[in-house]
Enzyme design. Sequence first.
Site, PDB file in Angstrom:
ATOM      1  N   HIS A 123       0.904  -1.007  -0.072  1.00 39.59           N
ATOM      2  CA  HIS A 123      -0.264  -0.357  -0.071  1.00 39.59           C
ATOM      3  C   HIS A 123       0.936   1.368   0.000  1.00 39.59           C
ATOM      4  O   HIS A 123       2.214   0.928   0.662  1.00 39.59           O
ATOM      5  CB  HIS A 123      -0.647  -0.630   1.168  1.00 39.59           C
ATOM      6  CG  HIS A 123      -2.031   1.105   1.374  1.00 39.59           C
ATOM      7  ND1 HIS A 123      -1.383   2.304   1.910  1.00 39.59           N
ATOM      8  CD2 HIS A 123      -3.150   0.836   0.841  1.00 39.59           C
ATOM      9  CE1 HIS A 123      -3.046   3.163   1.531  1.00 39.59           C
ATOM     10  NE2 HIS A 123      -3.686   2.637   2.011  1.00 39.59           N
ATOM     11  N   ASP A 201       3.774  -4.189   8.129  1.00 40.02           N
ATOM     12  CA  ASP A 201       1.956  -3.727   7.639  1.00 40.02           C
ATOM     13  C   ASP A 201       0.735  -4.774   7.805  1.00 40.02           C
ATOM     14  O   ASP A 201       0.346  -5.269   7.295  1.00 40.02           O
ATOM     15  CB  ASP A 201       1.878  -2.767   6.874  1.00 40.02           C
ATOM     16  CG  ASP A 201       0.287  -2.234   5.815  1.00 40.02           C
ATOM     17  OD1 ASP A 201      -0.400  -2.191   7.084  1.00 40.02           O
ATOM     18  OD2 ASP A 201       0.716  -1.602   5.068  1.00 40.02           O
ATOM     19  N   GLN A 204      -4.708  -5.314   6.635  1.00 38.95           N
ATOM     20  CA  GLN A 204      -5.597  -5.697   6.649  1.00 38.95           C
ATOM     21  C   GLN A 204      -5.157  -7.403   7.587  1.00 38.95           C
ATOM     22  O   GLN A 204      -6.392  -8.376   7.289  1.00 38.95           O
ATOM     23  CB  GLN A 204      -5.219  -6.585   4.849  1.00 38.95           C
ATOM     24  CG  GLN A 204      -5.031  -4.891   4.576  1.00 38.95           C
ATOM     25  CD  GLN A 204      -6.845  -4.640   4.253  1.00 38.95           C
ATOM     26  OE1 GLN A 204      -8.037  -5.438   4.451  1.00 38.95           O
ATOM     27  NE2 GLN A 204      -6.847  -3.389   4.256  1.00 38.95           N
ATOM     28  N   LYS A 227     -10.039  -0.740  10.554  1.00 38.98           N
ATOM     29  CA  LYS A 227      -9.930  -2.224   9.370  1.00 38.98           C
ATOM     30  C   LYS A 227     -10.901  -3.531  10.773  1.00 38.98           C
ATOM     31  O   LYS A 227     -10.937  -4.140   9.946  1.00 38.98           O
ATOM     32  CB  LYS A 227      -8.825  -2.871   9.234  1.00 38.98           C
ATOM     33  CG  LYS A 227      -8.272  -0.906   8.386  1.00 38.98           C
ATOM     34  CD  LYS A 227      -8.352  -1.204   7.077  1.00 38.98           C
ATOM     35  CE  LYS A 227      -7.469  -0.419   6.463  1.00 38.98           C
ATOM     36  NZ  LYS A 227      -8.316   1.010   4.817  1.00 38.98           N
ATOM     37  N   CYS A 364      -4.930   2.039  -4.002  1.00 38.39           N
ATOM     38  CA  CYS A 364      -3.649   2.995  -3.060  1.00 38.39           C
ATOM     39  C   CYS A 364      -2.494   1.829  -3.085  1.00 38.39           C
ATOM     40  O   CYS A 364      -1.544   1.889  -2.363  1.00 38.39           O
ATOM     41  CB  CYS A 364      -3.641   3.138  -1.877  1.00 38.39           C
ATOM     42  SG  CYS A 364      -4.587   4.493  -0.882  1.00 38.39           S
TER      43      CYS A 364
HETATM   44  N1  PLP Z   1      -1.650  -0.518   4.175  1.00 38.07           N
HETATM   45  C1  PLP Z   1      -2.406  -1.433   3.980  1.00 38.07           C
HETATM   46  C2  PLP Z   1      -2.214  -2.529   4.009  1.00 38.07           C
HETATM   47  C3  PLP Z   1      -4.145  -0.527   4.068  1.00 38.07           C
HETATM   48  O1  PLP Z   1      -4.689  -1.862   3.609  1.00 38.07           O
HETATM   49  C4  PLP Z   1      -4.004  -0.044   4.379  1.00 38.07           C
HETATM   50  C5  PLP Z   1      -5.502   0.880   4.603  1.00 38.07           C
HETATM   51  O2  PLP Z   1      -6.134   0.427   3.550  1.00 38.07           O
HETATM   52  C6  PLP Z   1      -3.412   0.894   5.352  1.00 38.07           C
HETATM   53  C7  PLP Z   1      -1.617   0.568   5.278  1.00 38.07           C
HETATM   54  C8  PLP Z   1      -3.558   2.871   5.234  1.00 38.07           C
HETATM   55  O3  PLP Z   1      -4.016   2.381   6.086  1.00 38.07           O
HETATM   56  P1  PLP Z   1      -4.520   3.882   7.294  1.00 38.07           P
HETATM   57  O4  PLP Z   1      -5.475   4.928   6.171  1.00 38.07           O
HETATM   58  O5  PLP Z   1      -5.899   3.418   8.417  1.00 38.07           O
HETATM   59  O6  PLP Z   1      -3.566   4.832   8.346  1.00 38.07           O
END
Ligand code: PLP
Length: 406
Positions: A123, A201, A204, A227, A364
């Site tokens: 992401h 990270d 998910q 999430k 993203c």
């Molecule tokens: N990493 C992953 C794999 C994600 O799916 C997301 C959000 O869609 C993020 C990071 C970023 O999360 P946040 O916008 O809650 O900081």
Amino acid sequence: MFSEDEIRHHFPILDRKINGQPLVYLDNAATTQKPMEVLFASKHYYEAMNSNIHRGTHYLARLATEGFEKARKTVADHLNAASTDEIIFTSGTTDGINLVADVLALSGTIGAGDEILISTLEHHSNIVPWQMLCQRTGAELKVIPCDDDGVLDQEGFRALLNGRTKVLAIGWISNAFGTVHPVAEMTAAAKAAGVPYVLLDAAQATPHVKMDVQAVGADFVALSGHKVYANTGIGVLWGRADVLNALPPWRGGGEMIKEVTFAGTTYNDLPFKYEAGTPNIEGAIALEAALDFVNQIGVGEIAAHEHDLIQAAAAGLAEIPDVRLYGPADRAGALSFNIAGIHHYDLGTLLDQMGVAVRTGHHCCQPLMARFGISGTTRASFAVYNTLADVEIFVASVRKAVGMLR
Ligand code: PLP
């Protein structure tokens, strides 16, 4: 026992009609809906507990402080952290990754010629902070390749590990394709190669995997409350205490200090060292309610239920002519696809008119889309409250939309 009806009653928004149709919410990888327990915890906080924390001597300040610290303990237990000192409340995954990247840049332990290893499936939140760190330090970004199923190339990964690799930062589950990465094995390989810092990270993974941060062996795990059925604006960075203790503080301000004089400042102990300013107190308490909700059902049960739905959805879509599914057969959470000759945006718009909420676009993950030579996909993503009936409506709606667009 897992009763679909019972679960759905916990989520008032699921009773909404969208464009006159019952809502089929399949955009859970973007954010999940909130159960009554979470809505109640937020409301109750402001109605009965609201105060600033850690500094007041009065009753409400004590109550809010106790609530906030109890939430920290619940999070620590949920992640199997060794101590609550390792639980830093953040505003989300993005915030947690930026914290780590900034602090590593400040630490002076990364310099020109060093390498930061990420993967093709990241992401943007797990790409851009590392690019910014590279700009500041002169380090170089390296990328683990993936195959045509969106599975990380483990040989390619091992070939990239070397004495200059300072950070391995990878997702646990891909938000775009639902690929589950073998993070424990990859962490072990990185550690065996002498990589000092491994960050996962877990944005998910949190709703779909029972996480045990000690077992997985990384140094940092970042996640977002929203999430996993909690509010937006609250997240957690777990970091190993010895690692966090050795790193400099991040943002300066209240809470993160022990003593301030105009000549200088001494910094607070963990976890407060990384929590400058008034935190999202209500969010932490709501996150606790969300984790309690999830644990009452069981993360394993939730994952098994979602797995059945995703398999049914994949089987249904596979029967539609010219469909291309992305990701491996054993996906978690998200199912991405395209249909030849149909733009994902047009498909998403028609699905919305039928009451089906999906995500379209690059998710993203622009570098991943570039790897597959596409501008985006349509993505259906699943949560505890989705049902086989949702899947049937979704597949039938895709068929109908395709008929309209062709
Ligand atoms: N990493 C992953 C794999 C994600 O799916 C997301 C959000 O869609 C993020 C990071 C970023 O999360 P946040 O916008 O809650 O900081």
